[in-house]
Design a protein around this motif. Structure first.
Motif, short mmCIF file in Angstrom:
data_model
loop_
_atom_site.label_atom_id
_atom_site.label_comp_id
_atom_site.label_asym_id
_atom_site.label_seq_id
_atom_site.Cartn_x
_atom_site.Cartn_y
_atom_site.Cartn_z
N ARG A 1 0.83 -1.20 0.00
CA ARG A 1 0.00 0.00 0.00
C ARG A 1 0.87 1.26 0.00
O ARG A 1 1.87 1.35 0.72
CB ARG A 1 -0.90 0.00 1.23
N LEU A 2 0.48 2.24 -0.80
CA LEU A 2 1.16 3.53 -0.87
C LEU A 2 0.44 4.55 0.01
O LEU A 2 -0.79 4.59 0.05
CB LEU A 2 1.20 4.06 -2.30
N THR A 3 1.23 5.39 0.66
CA THR A 3 0.69 6.51 1.43
C THR A 3 1.55 7.72 1.17
O THR A 3 2.76 7.71 1.44
CB THR A 3 0.66 6.21 2.94
N HIS A 4 0.94 8.77 0.63
CA HIS A 4 1.69 9.99 0.35
C HIS A 4 2.07 10.68 1.65
O HIS A 4 1.36 10.62 2.65
CB HIS A 4 0.85 10.95 -0.50
N GLY A 5 3.25 11.35 1.64
CA GLY A 5 3.72 12.07 2.81
C GLY A 5 2.88 13.29 3.12
O GLY A 5 2.12 13.77 2.29
N GLY A 6 3.01 13.81 4.32
CA GLY A 6 2.17 14.93 4.76
C GLY A 6 2.95 16.20 5.02
O GLY A 6 2.63 16.93 5.97
N ARG A 7 3.95 16.50 4.19
CA ARG A 7 4.73 17.71 4.39
C ARG A 7 3.83 18.94 4.35
O ARG A 7 2.90 19.03 3.55
CB ARG A 7 5.81 17.82 3.30
N GLU A 8 4.13 19.91 5.22
CA GLU A 8 3.29 21.11 5.31
C GLU A 8 4.01 22.38 4.88
O GLU A 8 3.35 23.39 4.64
CB GLU A 8 2.78 21.27 6.74
N THR A 9 5.33 22.35 4.76
CA THR A 9 6.10 23.55 4.43
C THR A 9 6.58 23.50 3.00
O THR A 9 7.27 22.55 2.61
CB THR A 9 7.31 23.70 5.37
N LEU A 10 6.23 24.50 2.22
CA LEU A 10 6.60 24.52 0.82
C LEU A 10 8.10 24.75 0.64
O LEU A 10 8.73 24.15 -0.25
CB LEU A 10 5.81 25.59 0.07
N GLU A 11 8.68 25.61 1.43
CA GLU A 11 10.10 25.92 1.27
C GLU A 11 10.94 24.67 1.49
O GLU A 11 10.84 24.00 2.51
CB GLU A 11 10.52 27.01 2.26
N GLY A 12 11.74 24.34 0.49
CA GLY A 12 12.60 23.17 0.58
C GLY A 12 11.93 21.87 0.19
O GLY A 12 12.57 20.81 0.23
N ALA A 13 10.66 21.92 -0.20
CA ALA A 13 9.98 20.70 -0.62
C ALA A 13 10.63 20.14 -1.89
O ALA A 13 11.14 20.89 -2.73
CB ALA A 13 8.50 20.97 -0.87
N ALA A 14 10.61 18.83 -2.04
CA ALA A 14 11.19 18.18 -3.21
C ALA A 14 10.12 18.08 -4.29
O ALA A 14 9.11 17.40 -4.11
CB ALA A 14 11.70 16.79 -2.84
N ALA A 15 10.34 18.77 -5.41
CA ALA A 15 9.34 18.83 -6.48
C ALA A 15 9.91 18.29 -7.77
O ALA A 15 11.03 18.64 -8.17
CB ALA A 15 8.86 20.26 -6.68
N LEU A 16 9.13 17.46 -8.44
CA LEU A 16 9.50 16.95 -9.75
C LEU A 16 8.94 17.89 -10.81
O LEU A 16 7.71 18.02 -10.97
CB LEU A 16 8.92 15.55 -9.94
N THR A 17 9.84 18.56 -11.53
CA THR A 17 9.41 19.52 -12.53
C THR A 17 10.58 19.88 -13.42
O THR A 17 11.75 19.75 -13.01
CB THR A 17 8.82 20.79 -11.88
N GLY A 18 10.30 20.33 -14.64
CA GLY A 18 11.35 20.81 -15.51
C GLY A 18 11.79 22.21 -15.11
O GLY A 18 11.01 22.98 -14.54
N ALA A 19 13.02 22.56 -15.44
CA ALA A 19 13.54 23.88 -15.07
C ALA A 19 12.69 24.99 -15.66
O ALA A 19 12.44 26.02 -15.01
CB ALA A 19 14.99 24.01 -15.54
N ALA A 20 12.21 24.82 -16.90
CA ALA A 20 11.42 25.86 -17.54
C ALA A 20 10.10 26.11 -16.82
O ALA A 20 9.53 27.21 -16.93
CB ALA A 20 11.15 25.50 -19.00
N GLN A 21 9.62 25.12 -16.06
CA GLN A 21 8.35 25.28 -15.36
C GLN A 21 8.45 26.21 -14.16
O GLN A 21 7.42 26.63 -13.61
CB GLN A 21 7.83 23.92 -14.91
N LEU A 22 9.65 26.54 -13.74
CA LEU A 22 9.85 27.43 -12.60
C LEU A 22 10.30 28.82 -13.05
O LEU A 22 10.74 29.62 -12.22
CB LEU A 22 10.88 26.83 -11.63
N ALA A 23 10.16 29.14 -14.32
CA ALA A 23 10.53 30.47 -14.82
C ALA A 23 9.69 31.52 -14.10
O ALA A 23 8.47 31.38 -13.98
CB ALA A 23 10.30 30.55 -16.32
N PRO A 24 10.32 32.59 -13.59
CA PRO A 24 9.59 33.60 -12.80
C PRO A 24 8.37 34.18 -13.49
O PRO A 24 7.36 34.47 -12.84
CB PRO A 24 10.66 34.66 -12.55
#
Length: 283
Positions: free
Chosen positions: A163-186
């Motif tokens: 069984r899978l259970t997603h984590g419950g992180r609450e703080t966005l700063e420092g969170a590990a995100a899967l995304t392309g570099a271009a998706q974080l363009a300001p």
């Protein structure tokens, strides 16, 4: 895994029994798992060897002879088993008849073709059944890593049966995100790019599964996403406890005429609204 140690395949193709109405999701899940394993066997015969491939043009990326071979096999076996289901696949010419089907197979024969061609193990086979615009059954199989992610609507999701259970992180700063570099363009983030630690995997389906498994906190893509890339992965992530929407924050809907969604964001329940807030213009 040596061939002798692989799980014995269940019924496939025309041998698969029609599911009783009350448990069709369970029967379809077995069907998709068996088909995904067969896709994996075909892929691994080609993996790491000489392979013909070419660019499809129009920004659609590469395709290989293995993509087409696996697509033919999946289409033949799955539609023989469920002839009344519609069919939507990256490598099959679209048939508008799917729009009138009660249930539809949504398939990417190889998600992460670039990784597959490059001999990297992070490619996947992504198979889903959609009913009423929503994924009801889904599997994402990574044969080179021997990882089978699976889910049924309302029944949770699993990795190799656990069984899978997603984590419950609450703080966005420092969170590990899967995304392309271009998706974080300001310029894409009126409220400022999210302060995350960026990671990348080529397969969107696998990214969603990694969020569902709790190994990563979020997956972000602001570009249009093809339905076959995300249908199975969305269900797996959501059934594990992640919040999944399109990039506007709206619930997704599948089997549309364009077969595209306006991006996708999957994240821990506390992180999702924080990410969405940064996509809106600050006061």
């Amino acid at each position: 895994m040596p061939e002798a140690e692989r799980p014995a395949p269940g019924p496939r193709g025309g041998d698969a029994p029609a599911p009783p109405a009350q448990d069709w999701r369970a029967a379809d899940l077995r069907l998709l798992e068996d088909a995904a394993r067969e896709a994996g066997r075909l892929a691994m015969r080609r993996f790491g060897g000489a392979l013909d491939s070419w660019d499809k043009g129009g920004g659609q990326g590469p395709v290989s002879e293995a993509d087409l071979e696996i697509d033919r096999m999946l289409r033949a076996e799955l539609r023989a088993a469920r002839p009344d289901y519609g069919w939507l696949s990256e490598e099959t010419e679209d048939d508008p008849a799917r729009l009138d089907a009660e249930r539809v197979f949504v398939v990417d024969p190889i998600d992460g073709t670039r990784a597959f061609i490059a001999g990297q193990p992070t490619f996947a086979h992504s198979l889903a059944v959609v009913e009423g615009g929503r994924p009801q059954v889904g599997v994402v199989f990574l044969p080179a890593k021997e990882r089978m992610f699976a889910a049924r609507a309302g029944a949770g999701s699993t990795l190799n049966g656990a069984r899978l259970t997603h984590g419950g992180r609450e703080t966005l700063e420092g969170a590990a995100a899967l995304t392309g570099a271009a998706q974080l363009a300001p310029e894409l983030w009126p409220g400022g790019p999210p302060p995350v630690r960026r990671h990348f995997r080529s397969s969107l389906a696998y990214r969603l599964c990694l969020v569902g498994s709790g190994r990563f906190d979020a997956m972000i893509t602001l570009r249009d996403a093809w339905e076959w890339d995300v249908a199975a992965g969305e269900l797996i992530a959501a059934e594990a406890g992640a919040v999944v929407t399109d990039a506007r924050g709206a619930p997704t809907r599948y089997n549309g005429p364009r077969a595209r969604l306006p991006g996708m964001i999957a994240a821990a329940p506390a992180l999702h609204p924080q990410i969405m807030a940064r996509l809106r213009r600050a006061d």
